[in-house]
Design a protein around this motif. Structure first.
Motif, PDB file in Angstrom:
ATOM      1  N   GLU A 234       0.810  -1.211   0.000  1.00 55.09           N
ATOM      2  CA  GLU A 234       0.000   0.000   0.000  1.00 55.09           C
ATOM      3  C   GLU A 234       0.850   1.270   0.000  1.00 55.09           C
ATOM      4  OE1 GLU A 234      -3.572   0.147   1.950  1.00 55.09           O
ATOM      5  OE2 GLU A 234      -4.017  -1.943   1.519  1.00 55.09           O
ATOM      6  N   ASP A 235       2.076   1.195   0.519  1.00 54.29           N
ATOM      7  CA  ASP A 235       2.939   2.375   0.543  1.00 54.29           C
ATOM      8  C   ASP A 235       3.682   2.587  -0.782  1.00 54.29           C
ATOM      9  OD1 ASP A 235       4.979   0.480   0.543  1.00 54.29           O
ATOM     10  OD2 ASP A 235       5.770   1.032   2.501  1.00 54.29           O
TER      11      ASP A 235
ATOM     12  N   GLU B 185      -3.253  -6.624  -9.673  1.00 54.23           N
ATOM     13  CA  GLU B 185      -2.593  -5.320  -9.581  1.00 54.23           C
ATOM     14  C   GLU B 185      -1.669  -5.262  -8.365  1.00 54.23           C
ATOM     15  OE1 GLU B 185      -2.959  -2.711 -11.791  1.00 54.23           O
ATOM     16  OE2 GLU B 185      -4.090  -4.135 -13.020  1.00 54.23           O
ATOM     17  N   ARG B 186      -1.930  -6.087  -7.350  1.00 54.06           N
ATOM     18  CA  ARG B 186      -1.114  -6.088  -6.123  1.00 54.06           C
ATOM     19  C   ARG B 186      -0.180  -7.287  -6.035  1.00 54.06           C
ATOM     20  NH1 ARG B 186      -3.725  -5.478  -0.760  1.00 54.06           N
ATOM     21  NH2 ARG B 186      -1.559  -5.132  -0.239  1.00 54.06           N
ATOM     22  N   LEU B 187      -0.490  -8.375  -6.738  1.00 51.62           N
ATOM     23  CA  LEU B 187       0.314  -9.594  -6.663  1.00 51.62           C
ATOM     24  C   LEU B 187       0.775  -9.994  -8.060  1.00 51.62           C
ATOM     25  CD1 LEU B 187      -1.943 -11.617  -4.213  1.00 51.62           C
ATOM     26  CD2 LEU B 187       0.225 -10.509  -3.675  1.00 51.62           C
ATOM     27  N   LEU B 188       2.065  -9.916  -8.286  1.00 49.66           N
ATOM     28  CA  LEU B 188       2.654 -10.305  -9.563  1.00 49.66           C
ATOM     29  C   LEU B 188       3.178 -11.734  -9.412  1.00 49.66           C
ATOM     30  CD1 LEU B 188       3.675  -9.652 -12.436  1.00 49.66           C
ATOM     31  CD2 LEU B 188       5.727  -8.724 -11.355  1.00 49.66           C
ATOM     32  N   LEU B 189       2.540 -12.690 -10.123  1.00 43.42           N
ATOM     33  CA  LEU B 189       2.966 -14.086 -10.042  1.00 43.42           C
ATOM     34  C   LEU B 189       4.307 -14.242 -10.741  1.00 43.42           C
ATOM     35  CD1 LEU B 189      -0.422 -15.858 -10.875  1.00 43.42           C
ATOM     36  CD2 LEU B 189       0.521 -15.289  -8.635  1.00 43.42           C
ATOM     37  N   LEU B 190       5.246 -14.908 -10.084  1.00 42.49           N
ATOM     38  CA  LEU B 190       6.583 -15.156 -10.614  1.00 42.49           C
ATOM     39  C   LEU B 190       6.730 -16.616 -10.993  1.00 42.49           C
ATOM     40  CD1 LEU B 190       8.595 -13.133  -7.939  1.00 42.49           C
ATOM     41  CD2 LEU B 190       7.953 -12.390 -10.232  1.00 42.49           C
TER      42      LEU B 190
END
Length: 78
Positions: free
Chosen positions: A29-30, A68-73
């Protein structure tokens, strides 16, 4: 599960959890990014996927999956 509820202690039914190991980058969030992992998925009747995310400093908690908050690697090298 509404956004105003105490999600920190919330758990879906154990029999409905699918355990995984999925590395992710978490957009905090920051505005900073952190490495973490999704170690379980759950999907309620409405079809919205939820995941249990583990990250340093914040520990482990369930959250609605948000690309938008979690980018799967990738889970394994090539």
């Amino acid at each position: 599960m509404g956004h105003n509820e105490d999600w920190q202690d919330w758990q879906p039914p154990e029999t409905e959890i699918r355990r995984v190991y999925q590395p992710v980058e978490i957009h905090r969030e920051d505005g900073t990014w952190a490495l973490g992992r999704i170690n379980a998925w759950w999907q309620p009747a409405d079809g919205t996927p939820w995941c249990r995310v583990h990250a340093l400093r914040t520990g482990e908690h369930w959250m609605e999956y948000d690309p938008e908050r979690l980018l799967l690697l990738p889970g394994a090298g090539t």
